[in-house]
Design a protein around this motif. Structure first.
Motif, PDB file in Angstrom:
ATOM      1  N   ILE A   1      32.945  27.278  35.000  1.00  0.00           N
ATOM      2  CA  ILE A   1      32.659  26.254  36.004  1.00  0.00           C
ATOM      3  C   ILE A   1      32.723  24.882  35.351  1.00  0.00           C
ATOM      4  CG2 ILE A   1      30.914  25.331  37.590  1.00  0.00           C
ATOM      5  CD1 ILE A   1      29.729  28.209  37.667  1.00  0.00           C
ATOM      6  N   LEU A   2      33.392  23.950  36.001  1.00  0.00           N
ATOM      7  CA  LEU A   2      33.371  22.546  35.593  1.00  0.00           C
ATOM      8  C   LEU A   2      32.476  21.792  36.565  1.00  0.00           C
ATOM      9  CD1 LEU A   2      34.310  20.041  34.004  1.00  0.00           C
ATOM     10  CD2 LEU A   2      36.318  19.966  35.530  1.00  0.00           C
ATOM     11  N   ILE A   3      31.437  21.158  36.048  1.00  0.00           N
ATOM     12  CA  ILE A   3      30.560  20.314  36.858  1.00  0.00           C
ATOM     13  C   ILE A   3      30.976  18.865  36.639  1.00  0.00           C
ATOM     14  CG2 ILE A   3      28.195  19.495  37.217  1.00  0.00           C
ATOM     15  CD1 ILE A   3      27.229  22.208  36.054  1.00  0.00           C
ATOM     16  N   VAL A   4      31.260  18.148  37.729  1.00  0.00           N
ATOM     17  CA  VAL A   4      31.564  16.722  37.654  1.00  0.00           C
ATOM     18  C   VAL A   4      30.405  16.010  38.339  1.00  0.00           C
ATOM     19  CG1 VAL A   4      33.242  14.908  38.135  1.00  0.00           C
ATOM     20  CG2 VAL A   4      34.028  17.273  37.773  1.00  0.00           C
ATOM     21  N   GLU A   5      29.545  15.414  37.537  1.00  0.00           N
ATOM     22  CA  GLU A   5      28.290  14.828  38.027  1.00  0.00           C
ATOM     23  C   GLU A   5      27.912  13.660  37.125  1.00  0.00           C
ATOM     24  OE1 GLU A   5      25.251  13.650  39.683  1.00  0.00           O
ATOM     25  OE2 GLU A   5      25.547  15.635  40.574  1.00  0.00           O
ATOM     26  N   ASP A   6      27.687  12.489  37.717  1.00  0.00           N
ATOM     27  CA  ASP A   6      27.354  11.314  36.912  1.00  0.00           C
ATOM     28  C   ASP A   6      25.867  11.188  36.594  1.00  0.00           C
ATOM     29  OD1 ASP A   6      26.696  10.708  39.534  1.00  0.00           O
ATOM     30  OD2 ASP A   6      27.419   8.643  39.440  1.00  0.00           O
ATOM     31  N   ASN A   7      25.020  11.881  37.323  1.00  0.00           N
ATOM     32  CA  ASN A   7      23.580  11.820  37.069  1.00  0.00           C
ATOM     33  C   ASN A   7      23.223  12.841  35.985  1.00  0.00           C
ATOM     34  OD1 ASN A   7      20.723  12.843  37.477  1.00  0.00           O
ATOM     35  ND2 ASN A   7      20.700  11.013  38.770  1.00  0.00           N
ATOM     36  N   GLU A   8      22.774  12.337  34.845  1.00  0.00           N
ATOM     37  CA  GLU A   8      22.511  13.207  33.693  1.00  0.00           C
ATOM     38  C   GLU A   8      21.483  14.294  33.989  1.00  0.00           C
ATOM     39  OE1 GLU A   8      21.273  12.921  28.960  1.00  0.00           O
ATOM     40  OE2 GLU A   8      21.242  11.109  30.202  1.00  0.00           O
TER      41      GLU A   8
ATOM     42  N   ASN B   1      20.656  15.662  36.937  1.00  0.00           N
ATOM     43  CA  ASN B   1      21.254  16.655  37.841  1.00  0.00           C
ATOM     44  C   ASN B   1      22.249  17.541  37.099  1.00  0.00           C
ATOM     45  OD1 ASN B   1      19.828  15.633  40.005  1.00  0.00           O
ATOM     46  ND2 ASN B   1      21.535  14.438  40.803  1.00  0.00           N
ATOM     47  N   ARG B   2      23.078  16.910  36.277  1.00  0.00           N
ATOM     48  CA  ARG B   2      24.102  17.632  35.525  1.00  0.00           C
ATOM     49  C   ARG B   2      23.462  18.652  34.573  1.00  0.00           C
ATOM     50  NH1 ARG B   2      26.438  13.319  33.628  1.00  0.00           N
ATOM     51  NH2 ARG B   2      25.345  13.333  31.640  1.00  0.00           N
ATOM     52  N   ASP B   3      22.483  18.200  33.795  1.00  0.00           N
ATOM     53  CA  ASP B   3      21.847  19.087  32.817  1.00  0.00           C
ATOM     54  C   ASP B   3      21.089  20.228  33.488  1.00  0.00           C
ATOM     55  OD1 ASP B   3      22.895  17.495  30.817  1.00  0.00           O
ATOM     56  OD2 ASP B   3      21.017  16.431  30.418  1.00  0.00           O
ATOM     57  N   MET B   4      20.382  19.915  34.556  1.00  0.00           N
ATOM     58  CA  MET B   4      19.622  20.943  35.266  1.00  0.00           C
ATOM     59  C   MET B   4      20.548  22.007  35.840  1.00  0.00           C
ATOM     60  SD  MET B   4      18.833  22.007  38.650  1.00  0.00           S
ATOM     61  CE  MET B   4      19.435  20.593  39.519  1.00  0.00           C
ATOM     62  N   LEU B   5      21.629  21.575  36.477  1.00  0.00           N
ATOM     63  CA  LEU B   5      22.565  22.527  37.069  1.00  0.00           C
ATOM     64  C   LEU B   5      23.280  23.334  35.980  1.00  0.00           C
ATOM     65  CD1 LEU B   5      23.672  23.582  39.711  1.00  0.00           C
ATOM     66  CD2 LEU B   5      25.325  21.708  39.711  1.00  0.00           C
ATOM     67  N   GLN B   6      23.653  22.686  34.897  1.00  0.00           N
ATOM     68  CA  GLN B   6      24.304  23.389  33.800  1.00  0.00           C
ATOM     69  C   GLN B   6      23.398  24.486  33.238  1.00  0.00           C
ATOM     70  OE1 GLN B   6      25.483  20.973  30.442  1.00  0.00           O
ATOM     71  NE2 GLN B   6      26.467  22.678  29.423  1.00  0.00           N
ATOM     72  N   ARG B   7      22.143  24.155  32.969  1.00  0.00           N
ATOM     73  CA  ARG B   7      21.207  25.146  32.411  1.00  0.00           C
ATOM     74  C   ARG B   7      20.997  26.320  33.369  1.00  0.00           C
ATOM     75  NH1 ARG B   7      18.338  20.605  31.102  1.00  0.00           N
ATOM     76  NH2 ARG B   7      16.791  21.068  32.679  1.00  0.00           N
ATOM     77  N   ARG B   8      20.824  26.022  34.651  1.00  0.00           N
ATOM     78  CA  ARG B   8      20.589  27.084  35.634  1.00  0.00           C
ATOM     79  C   ARG B   8      21.785  28.014  35.747  1.00  0.00           C
ATOM     80  NH1 ARG B   8      18.326  24.464  41.005  1.00  0.00           N
ATOM     81  NH2 ARG B   8      17.754  26.603  41.493  1.00  0.00           N
ATOM     82  N   LEU B   9      22.987  27.460  35.726  1.00  0.00           N
ATOM     83  CA  LEU B   9      24.193  28.288  35.837  1.00  0.00           C
ATOM     84  C   LEU B   9      24.442  29.082  34.558  1.00  0.00           C
ATOM     85  CD1 LEU B   9      26.484  25.820  37.796  1.00  0.00           C
ATOM     86  CD2 LEU B   9      25.499  27.956  38.659  1.00  0.00           C
ATOM     87  N   GLU B  10      24.194  28.479  33.408  1.00  0.00           N
ATOM     88  CA  GLU B  10      24.364  29.210  32.150  1.00  0.00           C
ATOM     89  C   GLU B  10      23.385  30.381  32.058  1.00  0.00           C
ATOM     90  OE1 GLU B  10      26.261  25.771  29.249  1.00  0.00           O
ATOM     91  OE2 GLU B  10      24.075  26.047  29.246  1.00  0.00           O
ATOM     92  N   ARG B  11      22.168  30.196  32.548  1.00  0.00           N
ATOM     93  CA  ARG B  11      21.202  31.303  32.558  1.00  0.00           C
ATOM     94  C   ARG B  11      21.668  32.456  33.443  1.00  0.00           C
ATOM     95  NH1 ARG B  11      16.949  27.270  32.404  1.00  0.00           N
ATOM     96  NH2 ARG B  11      16.766  27.382  34.646  1.00  0.00           N
ATOM     97  N   LYS B  12      22.515  32.154  34.424  1.00  0.00           N
ATOM     98  CA  LYS B  12      23.069  33.187  35.307  1.00  0.00           C
ATOM     99  C   LYS B  12      24.344  33.807  34.734  1.00  0.00           C
ATOM    100  CE  LYS B  12      20.093  33.036  38.680  1.00  0.00           C
ATOM    101  NZ  LYS B  12      19.282  34.203  39.032  1.00  0.00           N
ATOM    102  N   GLY B  13      24.749  33.370  33.531  1.00  0.00           N
ATOM    103  CA  GLY B  13      25.879  33.989  32.861  1.00  0.00           C
ATOM    104  C   GLY B  13      27.218  33.292  32.996  1.00  0.00           C
ATOM    105  N   TYR B  14      27.233  32.088  33.541  1.00  0.00           N
ATOM    106  CA  TYR B  14      28.487  31.348  33.685  1.00  0.00           C
ATOM    107  C   TYR B  14      28.754  30.504  32.443  1.00  0.00           C
ATOM    108  CZ  TYR B  14      28.059  32.499  38.624  1.00  0.00           C
ATOM    109  OH  TYR B  14      27.947  33.179  39.809  1.00  0.00           O
ATOM    110  N   ALA B  15      30.034  30.299  32.139  1.00  0.00           N
ATOM    111  CA  ALA B  15      30.443  29.320  31.134  1.00  0.00           C
ATOM    112  C   ALA B  15      30.566  27.991  31.870  1.00  0.00           C
ATOM    113  CB  ALA B  15      31.777  29.713  30.524  1.00  0.00           C
ATOM    114  N   VAL B  16      29.945  26.947  31.347  1.00  0.00           N
ATOM    115  CA  VAL B  16      29.894  25.671  32.061  1.00  0.00           C
ATOM    116  C   VAL B  16      30.358  24.531  31.158  1.00  0.00           C
ATOM    117  CG1 VAL B  16      28.420  24.051  33.317  1.00  0.00           C
ATOM    118  CG2 VAL B  16      27.949  26.514  33.446  1.00  0.00           C
TER     119      VAL B  16
END
Length: 125
Positions: A4-11, A13-28
């Motif tokens: 998954i590529l996240i395009v987000e300018d708010n640090e 929001n970006r970090d929170m979403l990245q951590r949550r998705l990585e915990r679910k097993g996605y490469a981010v």
């Protein structure tokens, strides 16, 4: 593993979403603005892109259209992310080429269902 590529300018929001998705097993991977997101879409070839629509100088709709205009990234599905739950934003996202739309704050179960639906369709093609 789905990338998954996240395009987000708010640090935050970006970090929170990245951590949550990585915990679910996605490469981010993450991009901080539209131009970086466009570049990363062509170089990293993610399975799906989560695109914030309010990015500053180049909004997420413009970035999505640029991603889909390039043959190297044209088939990558994009899910729009926005804090506005307006029907006009959803319609504009679809017109720009997004396959789906999720409002912030993101419901992780809903977002994962959309990621799985659209990444599976792309990987099956």
């Amino acid at each position: 593993m789905t990338h998954i590529l996240i395009v987000e300018d708010n640090e935050l929001n970006r970090d929170m979403l990245q951590r949550r998705l990585e915990r679910k097993g996605y490469a981010v991977s993450c991009a901080v603005d539209g131009p970086q997101g466009i570049a990363m879409a062509t170089t990293t070839r993610p399975d799906i892109i989560l695109m914030d629509v309010a990015l500053g100088d180049m909004d997420g709709w413009e970035a999505t259209m640029a991603i889909h205009a390039d043959p190297r990234s044209a088939t990558i599905p994009v899910i729009a992310l926005t804090a506005h739950a307006l029907e006009s934003d959803r319609l504009r996202s679809i017109e720009a080429g997004c396959v789906d739309f999720e409002t912030k704050p993101v419901s992780l179960p809903d977002l994962i269902a959309k990621i799985e639906q659209h990444a599976t369709v792309r990987n099956a093609a």
